[in-house]
Design an enzyme around this catalytic site. Structure first.
Site, PDB file in Angstrom:
ATOM      1  N   ARG A   6       0.835  -1.212   0.000  1.00 20.47           N
ATOM      2  CA  ARG A   6       0.000   0.000   0.000  1.00 20.47           C
ATOM      3  C   ARG A   6       0.867   1.259   0.000  1.00 20.47           C
ATOM      4  O   ARG A   6       0.478   2.265  -0.578  1.00 20.47           O
ATOM      5  CB  ARG A   6      -0.935   0.006   1.214  1.00 20.47           C
ATOM      6  CG  ARG A   6      -2.004  -1.077   1.149  1.00 20.47           C
ATOM      7  CD  ARG A   6      -3.321  -0.527   0.571  1.00 20.47           C
ATOM      8  NE  ARG A   6      -4.245  -1.599   0.215  1.00 20.47           N
ATOM      9  CZ  ARG A   6      -5.153  -2.125   1.035  1.00 20.47           C
ATOM     10  NH1 ARG A   6      -5.267  -1.683   2.262  1.00 20.47           N
ATOM     11  NH2 ARG A   6      -5.942  -3.088   0.624  1.00 20.47           N
ATOM     12  N   LYS A 164     -17.593 -19.228   0.617  1.00 24.40           N
ATOM     13  CA  LYS A 164     -19.026 -19.256   0.914  1.00 24.40           C
ATOM     14  C   LYS A 164     -19.858 -18.392  -0.006  1.00 24.40           C
ATOM     15  O   LYS A 164     -19.492 -17.263  -0.313  1.00 24.40           O
ATOM     16  CB  LYS A 164     -19.237 -18.744   2.336  1.00 24.40           C
ATOM     17  CG  LYS A 164     -18.712 -19.654   3.406  1.00 24.40           C
ATOM     18  CD  LYS A 164     -19.291 -19.188   4.702  1.00 24.40           C
ATOM     19  CE  LYS A 164     -18.517 -19.582   5.930  1.00 24.40           C
ATOM     20  NZ  LYS A 164     -18.659 -18.508   6.925  1.00 24.40           N
ATOM     21  N   GLY A 321      -8.572 -10.468  -1.293  1.00 24.86           N
ATOM     22  CA  GLY A 321      -7.360 -10.811  -0.551  1.00 24.86           C
ATOM     23  C   GLY A 321      -6.791 -12.165  -0.938  1.00 24.86           C
ATOM     24  O   GLY A 321      -5.618 -12.289  -1.298  1.00 24.86           O
ATOM     25  N   GLY A 344     -12.576  -5.024   0.535  1.00 30.72           N
ATOM     26  CA  GLY A 344     -13.979  -4.623   0.671  1.00 30.72           C
ATOM     27  C   GLY A 344     -14.445  -3.724  -0.461  1.00 30.72           C
ATOM     28  O   GLY A 344     -15.543  -3.908  -0.996  1.00 30.72           O
TER      29      GLY A 344
HETATM   30  P1  ADP Z   1     -11.203 -13.563  -1.590  1.00 31.78           P
HETATM   31  O1  ADP Z   1     -10.447 -13.214  -0.330  1.00 31.78           O
HETATM   32  O2  ADP Z   1     -10.321 -13.518  -2.790  1.00 31.78           O
HETATM   33  O3  ADP Z   1     -12.461 -12.747  -1.747  1.00 31.78           O
HETATM   34  P2  ADP Z   1     -12.572 -15.763  -0.280  1.00 31.78           P
HETATM   35  O4  ADP Z   1     -12.127 -15.227   1.036  1.00 31.78           O
HETATM   36  O5  ADP Z   1     -13.992 -15.672  -0.618  1.00 31.78           O
HETATM   37  O6  ADP Z   1     -11.683 -15.099  -1.450  1.00 31.78           O
HETATM   38  O7  ADP Z   1     -12.242 -17.317  -0.373  1.00 31.78           O
HETATM   39  C1  ADP Z   1     -10.965 -17.858  -0.241  1.00 31.78           C
HETATM   40  C2  ADP Z   1     -10.999 -19.150   0.524  1.00 31.78           C
HETATM   41  O8  ADP Z   1     -11.872 -20.109  -0.062  1.00 31.78           O
HETATM   42  C3  ADP Z   1      -9.638 -19.783   0.523  1.00 31.78           C
HETATM   43  O9  ADP Z   1      -9.162 -19.807   1.858  1.00 31.78           O
HETATM   44  C4  ADP Z   1      -9.881 -21.198  -0.009  1.00 31.78           C
HETATM   45  O10 ADP Z   1      -9.139 -22.186   0.686  1.00 31.78           O
HETATM   46  C5  ADP Z   1     -11.345 -21.392   0.225  1.00 31.78           C
HETATM   47  N1  ADP Z   1     -11.903 -22.429  -0.653  1.00 31.78           N
HETATM   48  C6  ADP Z   1     -11.906 -22.460  -1.992  1.00 31.78           C
HETATM   49  N2  ADP Z   1     -12.469 -23.588  -2.456  1.00 31.78           N
HETATM   50  C7  ADP Z   1     -12.832 -24.320  -1.372  1.00 31.78           C
HETATM   51  C8  ADP Z   1     -13.465 -25.601  -1.196  1.00 31.78           C
HETATM   52  N3  ADP Z   1     -13.842 -26.347  -2.233  1.00 31.78           N
HETATM   53  N4  ADP Z   1     -13.678 -26.008   0.082  1.00 31.78           N
HETATM   54  C9  ADP Z   1     -13.295 -25.251   1.119  1.00 31.78           C
HETATM   55  N5  ADP Z   1     -12.704 -24.042   1.014  1.00 31.78           N
HETATM   56  C10 ADP Z   1     -12.468 -23.569  -0.220  1.00 31.78           C
HETATM   57 MG    MG Z   2     -10.786 -13.738   1.744  1.00 27.73          MG
END
Ligand code: ADP
Ligand code: MG
Length: 363
Positions: A6, A164, A321, A344
């Site tokens: 940053r 999720k 992230g 965010g």
């Molecule tokens: P970002 O931070 O890029 O927005 P998220 O926080 O939504 O992404 O999701 C990232 C997490 O999702 C990672 O820690 C990854 O391990 C988890 N993940 C991805 N696929 C699966 C899966 N099939 N089962 C459990 N966890 C998963």
């Molecule tokens: Mg995340």
């Protein structure tokens, strides 16, 4: 300090202003002091690392006698002011705090897209008080995001993965109205597979959201958005590094198995989808990429997107992230058209929401 990304992002704006003879006062926050000053959240500690990335001297000015100390600065000087969140009114966009900041300068430059989803004194309030401009990093971010979802070249693909559905419902609902192909991966895909009657075994799955998933699939149908769910997957009985795995059709997941990655056949066909697209927006990994070997699908599709970007047929924009971590892991972050480090703010932009910090600049 753990990461100077940053700090580095602000270098072009700060040096350009300083070179043009401006007195540059840097307003920033660190942590969540919630109006209570504390030494461990003081920005005094960023002065040395900031000098290192800027390659020029940086002064530090605290909130006692700030006006007098600012008055002593010379054209070209750069000074970091103390943590803006040491004022309780910063996060409340309080008029007195806005006036306090505004009294110190003549022009306001916002270079923090990552804070633009909050209407705070130093992001939104100040932009309404002083003549306001976007800094170079903010400008680059807005140009890239506009190219990806504002006025993109079609066909547009979105990859949405991660853990999720519940955390990204609004993103999915907005995307189906905007993109031609919605590629759903990660743990999210399990909820959609379950909605379509697939038994996902022990996989991460929000069974209470299967109705919502169906609604999203219907909305996609109505909007002529093709939804891509994995048809083969990598499963394991235990979630740990290098367990025994199987690659199976989604209909062959056993009751004691969990889906941890998209399978190779699906990844290959997703690569073909990207080959026919002109624009890609990506948030969320396709699998549990932090744990080997469940990084394979994410790495493979990221490499395909990177190659298409280098080849000049795809504009690729990614953010989030864990997504940034995954692209770095795949060694392709530099090959994407744009990778946003804003968490965010990037997601709110993907939801189609107006970001107050950006709206105030446009006015
Ligand atoms: P970002 O931070 O890029 O927005 P998220 O926080 O939504 O992404 O999701 C990232 C997490 O999702 C990672 O820690 C990854 O391990 C988890 N993940 C991805 N696929 C699966 C899966 N099939 N089962 C459990 N966890 C998963
Ligand atoms: Mg995340």
């Amino acid at each position: 300090m753990t990461d100077d990304t940053r700090l580095r992002a602000t270098v072009p704006t700060i040096t350009e202003l300083s070179d043009k003879g401006a007195i540059v006062l840097v307003l920033a926050h660190f942590g969540r002091p919630k109006g209570v000053p504390s030494p461990d959240l003081s920005l005094a500690q960023i002065v040395k690392p900031y000098e290192a990335v800027l390659g020029r001297p940086v002064r530090y000015i605290d909130w006692e006698g700030d006006a007098a100390n600012v008055a002593m600065l010379q054209p070209g000087d750069i000074a970091v002011l103390e943590n803006t969140r040491f004022f309780g009114g910063e996060e409340k966009n309080d008029a007195a705090v806005i006036d306090r900041f505004a009294a110190l300068g003549d022009l306001y430059v916002n270079d923090a897209f990552s804070a633009a989803h909050r209407a705070h004194a130093s992001t939104e309030g100040l932009a309404r008080k002083l003549p306001a401009f976007a800094g170079r990093a903010m400008e680059a971010e807005l140009v890239a995001l506009e190219k990806a979802l504002g006025e993109p070249e079609h066909p547009v693909a979105a990859v949405v993965g991660g853990a999720k559905v519940s955390t990204k419902l609004a993103v999915l609902k907005h995307l189906v109205t905007k993109v031609d192909h919605l590629i759903i991966g990660g743990g999210m895909a399990n909820t959609f597979l379950a909605a379509r009657g697939v038994d996902v075994g022990k996989s991460l799955c929000e069974h209470d959201l299967t109705d919502t998933a169906e609604e999203i699939l219907d909305a996609a149908d109505r909007a002529n958005c093709t939804v891509h769910l994995p048809y083969d997957v990598v499963v394991a009985k235990e979630f740990k590094a290098n367990p025994p795995t199987r690659t199976v059709n989604v209909h062959e997941v056993a009751a004691d198995e969990m889906i941890l990655d998209v399978g190779p056949a699906a990844v290959e066909s997703l690569g073909d989808v990207l080959k026919n697209c002109r624009t890609l927006v990506w948030n969320g990994p396709l699998g549990a990429f932090e744990t080997a070997p469940f990084d394979k699908a994410t790495v493979a599709l990221a490499k395909t997107a990177a190659a298409l970007t280098i080849g000049g047929t795809l504009v690729s924009v990614a953010g989030g992230g864990d997504t940034v971590a995954a692209l770095n892991h795949a060694n392709v972050a530099d090959d994407f058209t744009f990778v946003s480090t804003a968490g965010g703010a990037f997601l709110e932009w993907m939801e189609g929401r107006e970001l107050p910090g950006v709206a105030a600049l446009l006015q």
